[in-house]
Scaffold this motif. Structure first.
Motif, PDB file in Angstrom:
ATOM      1  N   ARG A  70      20.352  40.877  -2.823  1.00 45.82           N
ATOM      2  CA  ARG A  70      19.988  39.954  -3.899  1.00 45.82           C
ATOM      3  C   ARG A  70      20.069  38.538  -3.357  1.00 45.82           C
ATOM      4  N   LEU A  71      19.067  37.710  -3.711  1.00 50.58           N
ATOM      5  CA  LEU A  71      19.113  36.297  -3.309  1.00 50.58           C
ATOM      6  C   LEU A  71      19.693  35.510  -4.477  1.00 50.58           C
ATOM      7  N   VAL A  72      20.852  34.917  -4.252  1.00 50.11           N
ATOM      8  CA  VAL A  72      21.549  34.236  -5.341  1.00 50.11           C
ATOM      9  C   VAL A  72      21.051  32.795  -5.467  1.00 50.11           C
ATOM     10  N   GLY A  73      20.692  32.400  -6.688  1.00 52.55           N
ATOM     11  CA  GLY A  73      20.283  31.015  -6.955  1.00 52.55           C
ATOM     12  C   GLY A  73      18.780  30.867  -7.046  1.00 52.55           C
ATOM     13  N   THR A  74      18.355  30.052  -8.023  1.00 48.30           N
ATOM     14  CA  THR A  74      16.924  29.745  -8.094  1.00 48.30           C
ATOM     15  C   THR A  74      16.645  28.442  -7.348  1.00 48.30           C
ATOM     16  N   ARG A  75      17.744  27.692  -7.089  1.00 51.96           N
ATOM     17  CA  ARG A  75      17.657  26.477  -6.265  1.00 51.96           C
ATOM     18  C   ARG A  75      18.675  26.600  -5.146  1.00 51.96           C
ATOM     19  N   PRO A  76      18.536  25.788  -4.082  1.00 51.40           N
ATOM     20  CA  PRO A  76      19.534  25.846  -3.011  1.00 51.40           C
ATOM     21  C   PRO A  76      20.940  25.610  -3.563  1.00 51.40           C
ATOM     22  N   LEU A  77      21.887  26.429  -3.109  1.00 49.03           N
ATOM     23  CA  LEU A  77      23.242  26.318  -3.648  1.00 49.03           C
ATOM     24  C   LEU A  77      23.992  25.133  -3.055  1.00 49.03           C
ATOM     25  N   LEU A  78      23.590  24.739  -1.847  1.00 43.15           N
ATOM     26  CA  LEU A  78      24.242  23.586  -1.209  1.00 43.15           C
ATOM     27  C   LEU A  78      23.233  22.457  -1.081  1.00 43.15           C
ATOM     28  N   PRO A  79      23.698  21.200  -1.212  1.00 43.52           N
ATOM     29  CA  PRO A  79      22.755  20.090  -1.010  1.00 43.52           C
ATOM     30  C   PRO A  79      22.314  20.044   0.457  1.00 43.52           C
ATOM     31  N   TYR A  80      21.147  19.460   0.675  1.00 42.80           N
ATOM     32  CA  TYR A  80      20.580  19.459   2.032  1.00 42.80           C
ATOM     33  C   TYR A  80      21.503  18.764   3.031  1.00 42.80           C
ATOM     34  N   TRP A  81      22.133  17.648   2.601  1.00 47.94           N
ATOM     35  CA  TRP A  81      22.988  16.911   3.545  1.00 47.94           C
ATOM     36  C   TRP A  81      24.153  17.778   4.016  1.00 47.94           C
ATOM     37  N   LEU A  82      24.638  18.674   3.128  1.00 48.48           N
ATOM     38  CA  LEU A  82      25.764  19.527   3.518  1.00 48.48           C
ATOM     39  C   LEU A  82      25.290  20.617   4.496  1.00 48.48           C
ATOM     40  N   LEU A  83      24.103  21.139   4.232  1.00 48.42           N
ATOM     41  CA  LEU A  83      23.535  22.131   5.164  1.00 48.42           C
ATOM     42  C   LEU A  83      23.343  21.514   6.545  1.00 48.42           C
ATOM     43  N   LEU A  84      22.850  20.292   6.529  1.00 45.23           N
ATOM     44  CA  LEU A  84      22.624  19.593   7.796  1.00 45.23           C
ATOM     45  C   LEU A  84      23.955  19.376   8.521  1.00 45.23           C
ATOM     46  N   PHE A  85      24.975  19.057   7.765  1.00 39.94           N
ATOM     47  CA  PHE A  85      26.305  18.869   8.333  1.00 39.94           C
ATOM     48  C   PHE A  85      26.787  20.196   8.952  1.00 39.94           C
ATOM     49  N   LEU A  86      26.629  21.296   8.208  1.00 41.62           N
ATOM     50  CA  LEU A  86      27.065  22.606   8.714  1.00 41.62           C
ATOM     51  C   LEU A  86      26.277  22.992   9.964  1.00 41.62           C
ATOM     52  N   ALA A  87      24.984  22.651   9.932  1.00 42.93           N
ATOM     53  CA  ALA A  87      24.136  22.965  11.090  1.00 42.93           C
ATOM     54  C   ALA A  87      24.629  22.188  12.322  1.00 42.93           C
ATOM     55  N   ALA A  88      24.963  20.919  12.106  1.00 42.46           N
ATOM     56  CA  ALA A  88      25.465  20.094  13.218  1.00 42.46           C
ATOM     57  C   ALA A  88      26.819  20.621  13.692  1.00 42.46           C
ATOM     58  N   LEU A  89      27.626  21.063  12.743  1.00 44.51           N
ATOM     59  CA  LEU A  89      28.942  21.630  13.091  1.00 44.51           C
ATOM     60  C   LEU A  89      28.759  22.873  13.977  1.00 44.51           C
ATOM     61  N   ASN A  90      27.772  23.671  13.630  1.00 39.76           N
ATOM     62  CA  ASN A  90      27.493  24.864  14.448  1.00 39.76           C
ATOM     63  C   ASN A  90      27.146  24.494  15.885  1.00 39.76           C
ATOM     64  N   VAL A  91      26.419  23.383  16.034  1.00 39.67           N
ATOM     65  CA  VAL A  91      26.062  22.937  17.398  1.00 39.67           C
ATOM     66  C   VAL A  91      27.329  22.544  18.160  1.00 39.67           C
ATOM     67  N   LEU A  92      28.205  21.848  17.466  1.00 38.68           N
ATOM     68  CA  LEU A  92      29.455  21.421  18.105  1.00 38.68           C
ATOM     69  C   LEU A  92      30.291  22.646  18.489  1.00 38.68           C
ATOM     70  N   LEU A  93      30.393  23.593  17.542  1.00 36.14           N
ATOM     71  CA  LEU A  93      31.164  24.813  17.818  1.00 36.14           C
ATOM     72  C   LEU A  93      30.567  25.587  18.992  1.00 36.14           C
ATOM     73  N   GLN A  94      29.246  25.634  19.014  1.00 36.81           N
ATOM     74  CA  GLN A  94      28.592  26.350  20.119  1.00 36.81           C
ATOM     75  C   GLN A  94      28.997  25.735  21.457  1.00 36.81           C
ATOM     76  N   TRP A  95      29.008  24.412  21.473  1.00 37.71           N
ATOM     77  CA  TRP A  95      29.330  23.689  22.709  1.00 37.71           C
ATOM     78  C   TRP A  95      30.796  23.899  23.088  1.00 37.71           C
ATOM     79  N   LEU A  96      31.694  23.797  22.079  1.00 35.04           N
ATOM     80  CA  LEU A  96      33.129  23.936  22.353  1.00 35.04           C
ATOM     81  C   LEU A  96      33.479  25.353  22.817  1.00 35.04           C
ATOM     82  N   LEU A  97      32.808  26.328  22.210  1.00 36.82           N
ATOM     83  CA  LEU A  97      33.168  27.730  22.496  1.00 36.82           C
ATOM     84  C   LEU A  97      32.469  28.290  23.737  1.00 36.82           C
TER      85      LEU A  97
END
Ligand SMILES: NC(=O)c1ccc[n+]([C@@H]2O[C@H](COP(=O)([O-])OP(=O)(O)OC[C@H]3O[C@@H](n4cnc5c(N)ncnc54)[C@H](O)[C@@H]3O)[C@@H](O)[C@H]2O)c1
Ligand SMILES: C[C@@H](CO)CCC[C@@H](C)[C@H]1CC[C@H]2[C@@H]3[C@H](O)C=C4C[C@@H](O)CC[C@]4(C)[C@H]3CC[C@]12C
Length: 369
Positions: A282-309
């Protein structure tokens, strides 16, 4: 009997023939190309399923090889009438270095072209990508565009950069004289996001949904359209192009074609739900559950984690700034160039493509239990 022996005269080579798309191209050629005498399948990793193909009327030759090794490519190409070059490194998740992506996708393609020239192979079909066009770094929409739609194709990510360079090499090679003096005829096919049996990213989303208790959470607005095309139809286009290049060399040589079919225009997530929904997600939500700026932040965090790990493990999640931008930018195609130039009509209707894909996800589900 004599007729069929006479008709079966052509030798085809499929590079990357054990990949997601490559396997479909291989099977499609065996089903749909009556002129085939020998089918060579060249890949870094050969699949066990190749064995079952060796009992049929067409000679199937499996060649374990690396497109970055010019001598291995030349040996595989020698004597082939047609080369379908699908081998490539598809990595938008940071699993491989930019240098390796360039080496495989660009130098590998250069090796294929040079092998054709040196050994006298005249017909080369290249699997390019919608990404040679866009979405671009500005995130500008490409709404139901065609091969002539003006669009600023500017990239920074290694994968689209490599596909764009490789496509350019292939198109520039059109008309070069091959051994024996005849001209090389090339063209490039640009699939949008391919789906269907064997699609690894669909499998990843399915498993993610299972881990989240049968739910996926909407991250992308439903209004963002993302172009998708069924793998069987992409394979069919390759077979048709390969067949028609000789007869329509003047028209098709040096051309690019988007791959399209009747799959509906939807957002990336809504489209995936066409298959994952009937499999219990099931796809939850008719709109994005997180604001775009937060998704972008999480995406950037993933890049940092990738580099650190990186010294410890390979962390390569689906979400990074590039994949977010891809999913969040409208890019859809509406064209009939392939029909006009080589008579392409999709072999599989949307209903059939959908049913086949659902059956495959259900089989994945069965094996995951
Ligand atoms: N999957 C998509 O949505 C999509 C969309 C547009 C274009 N494409 C293009 O289609 C082609 C196939 O993509 P796919 O999704 O089937 O990917 P895939 O990873 O499933 O298949 C690629 C195949 O190439 C082989 N390969 C990789 N490096 C090689 C090397 N050095 N030498 C020989 N073989 C090598 C791999 O082993 C694999 O079997 C690629 O060129 C890709 O850029 C894919
Ligand atoms: C933000 C996430 C929330 O659910 C969604 C992320 C989705 C991404 C992982 C995919 C969105 C668009 C995909 C790409 C697109 O379909 C076209 C491609 C071209 C082709 O040449 C290779 C595959 C791909 C880059 C494909 C990869 C996965 C996406 C980025």
């Amino acid at each position: 009997m004599a007729d069929s022996a006479q008709a079966q005269k052509l030798v085809y080579l499929v590079t990357g023939g054990c990949g997601f798309l490559g396997e479909h191209v291989v099977r499609m050629l065996l089903q749909q190309e009556p002129q085939l005498r020998e089918l060579r399948i060249f890949d870094l990793h050969l699949g066990p399923w190749l064995e079952e193909l060796k009992t049929g009327p067409v000679q199937v030759t499996a060649i374990q090889g690396d497109v970055t090794q010019a001598h291995e490519v030349a040996a595989a190409v020698a004597g082939a009438h047609v080369v379908i070059h699908t081998a490539g490194l598809v990595d938008v998740f940071g699993k491989t270095s930019p240098e390796t992506i360039h080496e495989v996708n660009v130098q590998g393609t250069r090796n294929v072209i040079e092998a054709c020239v040196q050994t006298g192979t005249r017909f080369l079909v290249y699997t390019s990508s919608m990404e040679v066009v866009g979405p671009n770094i500005k995130g500008q929409p490409f709404y139901r565009g065609n091969e002539n739609t003006p669009y600023e194709a500017v990239h920074r990510h290694p994968y689209p950069c490599s596909k764009a360079l490789a496509e350019q090499l292939v198109l520039e090679a059109n008309g070069r004289k091959v051994l024996g003096g005849l001209p090389l005829v090339t063209c490039a096919l640009r699939p949008t996001g391919i789906y269907g049996e064997g699609h690894q990213i669909m499998r990843d989303f399915y498993h993610q949904g299972l881990r989240l208790g049968g739910r996926l959470f909407r991250a992308i607005p439903a209004s963002v359209e993302h172009g998708r095309v069924y793998v069987g139809n992409v394979a069919w286009m390759h077979v048709l192009v390969a067949r028609e290049l000789e007869h329509r060399a003047a028209l098709m040589g040096g051309q690019v074609y988007f791959c399209y079919d009747n799959s509906p225009y939807k957002s990336y997530e809504d489209f995936n739900m066409e298959f994952l929904g009937p499999c219990g997600l099931r796809l939850v939500g008719t709109r994005p559950l997180l604001p775009y700026w937060l998704l972008l932040f999480l995406a950037a965090l993933n890049v940092l984690l990738q580099w650190l790990l990186r010294p410890l493990l390979l962390y390569a999640p689906l979400l990074n700034p590039y994949t977010l931008a891809m999913a969040n930018t409208t890019f859809t195609v509406s064209t009939d160039k392939a029909r006009r130039h080589f008579g392409y009509e999709p072999l599989f209707s949307w209903e059939e493509s959908r049913t086949r894909t659902i059956r495959w996800v259900q089989a994945v589900e069965g094996s995951a239990r």
